[in-house]
Design an enzyme around this catalytic site. Structure first.
Site, PDB file in Angstrom:
ATOM      1  N   ASP A 153       0.837  -1.207   0.000  1.00  0.00           N
ATOM      2  CA  ASP A 153       0.000   0.000   0.000  1.00  0.00           C
ATOM      3  C   ASP A 153       0.875   1.261   0.000  1.00  0.00           C
ATOM      4  OD1 ASP A 153      -2.336   1.489   0.079  1.00  0.00           O
ATOM      5  OD2 ASP A 153      -2.625   1.279   2.238  1.00  0.00           O
ATOM      6  N   ASN A 181      -2.618 -10.923  -4.306  1.00  0.00           N
ATOM      7  CA  ASN A 181      -2.462 -12.379  -4.330  1.00  0.00           C
ATOM      8  C   ASN A 181      -1.123 -12.710  -3.681  1.00  0.00           C
ATOM      9  OD1 ASN A 181      -4.842 -13.196  -5.691  1.00  0.00           O
ATOM     10  ND2 ASN A 181      -3.966 -12.363  -7.575  1.00  0.00           N
ATOM     11  N   LYS A 241       1.493 -15.244  -3.227  1.00  0.00           N
ATOM     12  CA  LYS A 241       1.817 -16.474  -3.972  1.00  0.00           C
ATOM     13  C   LYS A 241       2.841 -17.347  -3.251  1.00  0.00           C
ATOM     14  CE  LYS A 241       0.738 -14.887  -8.631  1.00  0.00           C
ATOM     15  NZ  LYS A 241      -0.024 -16.071  -8.988  1.00  0.00           N
ATOM     16  N   ARG A 248     -10.479  11.138 -11.582  1.00  0.00           N
ATOM     17  CA  ARG A 248      -9.815  11.121 -10.272  1.00  0.00           C
ATOM     18  C   ARG A 248      -9.271   9.744  -9.917  1.00  0.00           C
ATOM     19  NH1 ARG A 248     -12.671  12.209  -5.612  1.00  0.00           N
ATOM     20  NH2 ARG A 248     -14.735  11.889  -6.470  1.00  0.00           N
ATOM     21  N   LYS A 249      -9.451   8.758 -10.805  1.00  0.00           N
ATOM     22  CA  LYS A 249      -9.056   7.384 -10.482  1.00  0.00           C
ATOM     23  C   LYS A 249      -7.692   7.041 -11.075  1.00  0.00           C
ATOM     24  CE  LYS A 249     -12.961   5.763 -12.168  1.00  0.00           C
ATOM     25  NZ  LYS A 249     -14.099   4.878 -12.524  1.00  0.00           N
TER      26      LYS A 249
HETATM   27  C1  LIG Z   1      -0.988   8.055  -0.472  1.00  0.00           C
HETATM   28  C2  LIG Z   1      -0.416   9.447  -0.497  1.00  0.00           C
HETATM   29  C3  LIG Z   1       0.365   9.787   0.705  1.00  0.00           C
HETATM   30  C4  LIG Z   1       1.478  10.751   0.398  1.00  0.00           C
HETATM   31  C5  LIG Z   1       2.112  11.191   1.650  1.00  0.00           C
HETATM   32  C6  LIG Z   1       3.522  10.868   1.687  1.00  0.00           C
HETATM   33  C7  LIG Z   1       3.888  10.396   2.990  1.00  0.00           C
HETATM   34  C8  LIG Z   1       3.921   9.086   3.307  1.00  0.00           C
HETATM   35  C9  LIG Z   1       3.589   8.000   2.373  1.00  0.00           C
HETATM   36  C10 LIG Z   1       2.728   6.953   3.015  1.00  0.00           C
HETATM   37  C11 LIG Z   1       1.935   6.194   1.989  1.00  0.00           C
HETATM   38  C12 LIG Z   1       0.804   5.516   2.675  1.00  0.00           C
HETATM   39  C13 LIG Z   1      -0.231   5.095   1.652  1.00  0.00           C
HETATM   40  C14 LIG Z   1      -1.422   4.630   2.376  1.00  0.00           C
HETATM   41  C15 LIG Z   1      -2.664   5.011   1.663  1.00  0.00           C
HETATM   42  C16 LIG Z   1      -3.831   4.474   2.434  1.00  0.00           C
HETATM   43  O1  LIG Z   1      -3.789   3.415   2.942  1.00  0.00           O
HETATM   44  S1  LIG Z   1      -5.236   5.402   2.535  1.00  0.00           S
HETATM   45  C17 LIG Z   1      -6.158   4.568   3.819  1.00  0.00           C
HETATM   46  C18 LIG Z   1      -7.110   3.546   3.313  1.00  0.00           C
HETATM   47  N1  LIG Z   1      -8.101   4.155   2.482  1.00  0.00           N
HETATM   48  C19 LIG Z   1      -9.178   4.763   2.981  1.00  0.00           C
HETATM   49  O2  LIG Z   1      -9.374   4.850   4.167  1.00  0.00           O
HETATM   50  C20 LIG Z   1     -10.132   5.366   1.983  1.00  0.00           C
HETATM   51  C21 LIG Z   1     -11.573   5.222   2.408  1.00  0.00           C
HETATM   52  N2  LIG Z   1     -12.441   5.592   1.287  1.00  0.00           N
HETATM   53  C22 LIG Z   1     -12.783   6.878   1.084  1.00  0.00           C
HETATM   54  O3  LIG Z   1     -12.504   7.754   1.870  1.00  0.00           O
HETATM   55  C23 LIG Z   1     -13.522   7.177  -0.186  1.00  0.00           C
HETATM   56  O4  LIG Z   1     -14.159   6.029  -0.672  1.00  0.00           O
HETATM   57  C24 LIG Z   1     -12.566   7.733  -1.289  1.00  0.00           C
HETATM   58  C25 LIG Z   1     -11.940   9.047  -0.807  1.00  0.00           C
HETATM   59  C26 LIG Z   1     -11.467   6.742  -1.645  1.00  0.00           C
HETATM   60  C27 LIG Z   1     -13.388   8.016  -2.548  1.00  0.00           C
HETATM   61  O5  LIG Z   1     -14.472   8.777  -2.167  1.00  0.00           O
HETATM   62  P1  LIG Z   1     -14.981   9.974  -3.089  1.00  0.00           P
HETATM   63  O6  LIG Z   1     -13.934  11.004  -3.240  1.00  0.00           O
HETATM   64  O7  LIG Z   1     -16.291  10.390  -2.539  1.00  0.00           O
HETATM   65  O8  LIG Z   1     -15.135   9.300  -4.488  1.00  0.00           O
HETATM   66  P2  LIG Z   1     -16.395   8.596  -5.135  1.00  0.00           P
HETATM   67  O9  LIG Z   1     -17.223   9.703  -5.744  1.00  0.00           O
HETATM   68  O10 LIG Z   1     -17.053   7.671  -4.193  1.00  0.00           O
HETATM   69  O11 LIG Z   1     -15.701   7.738  -6.272  1.00  0.00           O
HETATM   70  C28 LIG Z   1     -14.981   8.380  -7.330  1.00  0.00           C
HETATM   71  C29 LIG Z   1     -14.867   7.343  -8.429  1.00  0.00           C
HETATM   72  O12 LIG Z   1     -14.090   6.221  -7.924  1.00  0.00           O
HETATM   73  C30 LIG Z   1     -14.894   5.024  -7.966  1.00  0.00           C
HETATM   74  N3  LIG Z   1     -14.601   4.252  -6.751  1.00  0.00           N
HETATM   75  C31 LIG Z   1     -14.524   4.703  -5.489  1.00  0.00           C
HETATM   76  N4  LIG Z   1     -14.206   3.718  -4.661  1.00  0.00           N
HETATM   77  C32 LIG Z   1     -14.087   2.620  -5.397  1.00  0.00           C
HETATM   78  C33 LIG Z   1     -13.761   1.262  -5.083  1.00  0.00           C
HETATM   79  N5  LIG Z   1     -13.496   0.887  -3.857  1.00  0.00           N
HETATM   80  N6  LIG Z   1     -13.735   0.392  -6.114  1.00  0.00           N
HETATM   81  C34 LIG Z   1     -13.983   0.773  -7.403  1.00  0.00           C
HETATM   82  N7  LIG Z   1     -14.277   2.066  -7.747  1.00  0.00           N
HETATM   83  C35 LIG Z   1     -14.339   2.949  -6.760  1.00  0.00           C
HETATM   84  C36 LIG Z   1     -16.326   5.512  -7.986  1.00  0.00           C
HETATM   85  O13 LIG Z   1     -17.168   4.551  -8.569  1.00  0.00           O
HETATM   86  C37 LIG Z   1     -16.212   6.758  -8.844  1.00  0.00           C
HETATM   87  O14 LIG Z   1     -16.069   6.345 -10.176  1.00  0.00           O
HETATM   88  P3  LIG Z   1     -16.704   7.196 -11.368  1.00  0.00           P
HETATM   89  O15 LIG Z   1     -16.123   8.576 -11.286  1.00  0.00           O
HETATM   90  O16 LIG Z   1     -18.196   7.197 -11.111  1.00  0.00           O
HETATM   91  O17 LIG Z   1     -16.328   6.460 -12.614  1.00  0.00           O
END
Ligand SMILES: CCCCCC/C=C\CCCCCCCC(=O)SCCNC(=O)CCNC(=O)[C@H](O)C(C)(C)COP(=O)(O)OP(=O)(O)OC[C@H]1O[C@@H](n2cnc3c(N)ncnc32)[C@H](O)[C@@H]1OP(=O)(O)O
Length: 239
Positions: free
Chosen positions: A160, A182, A184, A205-206
């Protein structure tokens, strides 16, 4: 000028080659005072060799540092992060930003929470032309799952983090929406593995990414993963 709060984001911004919007310091007088203070706080960069690094990890690190010399690769620094510029940016996505600021002042990056060698030892390199990262990872004894092997949650965490960086550099403020792994082959505790992440496509945004985890000699494929990261919508609050 104080650099500690800005190092992580500056790296991302520099790599992305652009700066967006109004500076957070312009919006926040406390942050501005910190930035322009003469006090120097130099945070420790954990993405550098320490005595716990094995020979394998050091050799690979040296190889990638060589690749950095022509600018095609970049080593990403990594901080335990007390209160970073990234936190400042994330703050705007929370409802009660004052409360969050207090909590964040105590916070540490999960993957940097262990003493040297006991948990996650890693360094991430980024290639902007190819939109990919290579993470060199040595999982220490506190990450054990099945005796002698890494815990699946620790592997998922590292994937992640590595894939997340590969998404965050081109994508900015992103969060993991989906991570599919996965497993393995089990990864021996304290061994070194290479986590290769690749940005495959961006749709609005994806951000879609893929990843594999291999042994140093590339002969063993330990894990494969795909990830969906979503660029946060500044109009939406996270909670
Ligand atoms: C990562 C950057 C860090 C940089 C900093 C540097 C420092 C250190 C590095 C550390 C790195 C660590 C990385 C760790 C990252 C994480 O673990 S994050 C924690 C885990 N994740 C969460 O807690 C997220 C929880 N979810 C949410 O908050 C929301 O669902 C969201 C913000 C992800 C999305 O919400 P929203 O903005 O409202 O978007 P939507 O309108 O719902 O969706 C937009 C489009 O995406 C599609 N979609 C959303 N979720 C999914 C899914 N799970 N599967 C498939 N598709 C998804 C959704 O359908 C929309 O699609 P369309 O636009 O309609 O086509």
């Amino acid at each position: 000028m104080l650099r500690s709060c800005t190092a992580a984001l500056r790296t991302l911004q520099a790599l992305r080659g652009r700066r967006e919007g109004v500076s957070p310091a312009a919006r926040d007088p406390v942050l501005a005072r910190r930035w322009f203070s003469t006090e120097k706080v130099i945070p420790k960069d954990h993405a550098l060799p320490n005595p716990s690094w094995s020979k394998d990890l050091r050799l690979l690190f040296d190889q990638f540092m060589k690749k950095c010399e022509d600018g095609s690769w970049e080593r990403l620094p990594s901080y335990k992060s007390k209160y970073t510029q990234k936190s400042e940016d994330f703050k705007t996505y929370f409802l009660d930003s004052k409360l969050v600021k207090e909590q964040l002042s105590q916070a540490q990056l999960f993957t940097r929470g262990y003493e040297d060698g006991l948990g996650f030892e890693y360094v991430i390199f980024y290639n902007d032309d190819e939109k990919r990262t290579v993470c060199l990872f040595q999982g220490g004894p506190y990450l054990q799952g099945v005796p002698g092997f890494l815990h699946g949650g620790a592997i998922a965490t590292m994937i992640d983090a590595a894939v997340g960086m590969c998404a965050a550099i081109p994508g900015g403020i992103v969060m993991t929406a989906n991570l599919n792994i996965n497993f393995k082959r089990p990864i021996p505790l304290c061994s070194v593995v290479v986590i290769n992440s690749q940005l495959d496509k961006i749709e609005g945004r994806k951000l879609f990414l893929s990843c594999n985890v291999r042994s140093v000699d590339e002969k063993i494929l330990y894990s494969e993963a795909t990830g969906l990261f979503i660029k946060l919508d500044p109009e939406k609050s996270l909670i």
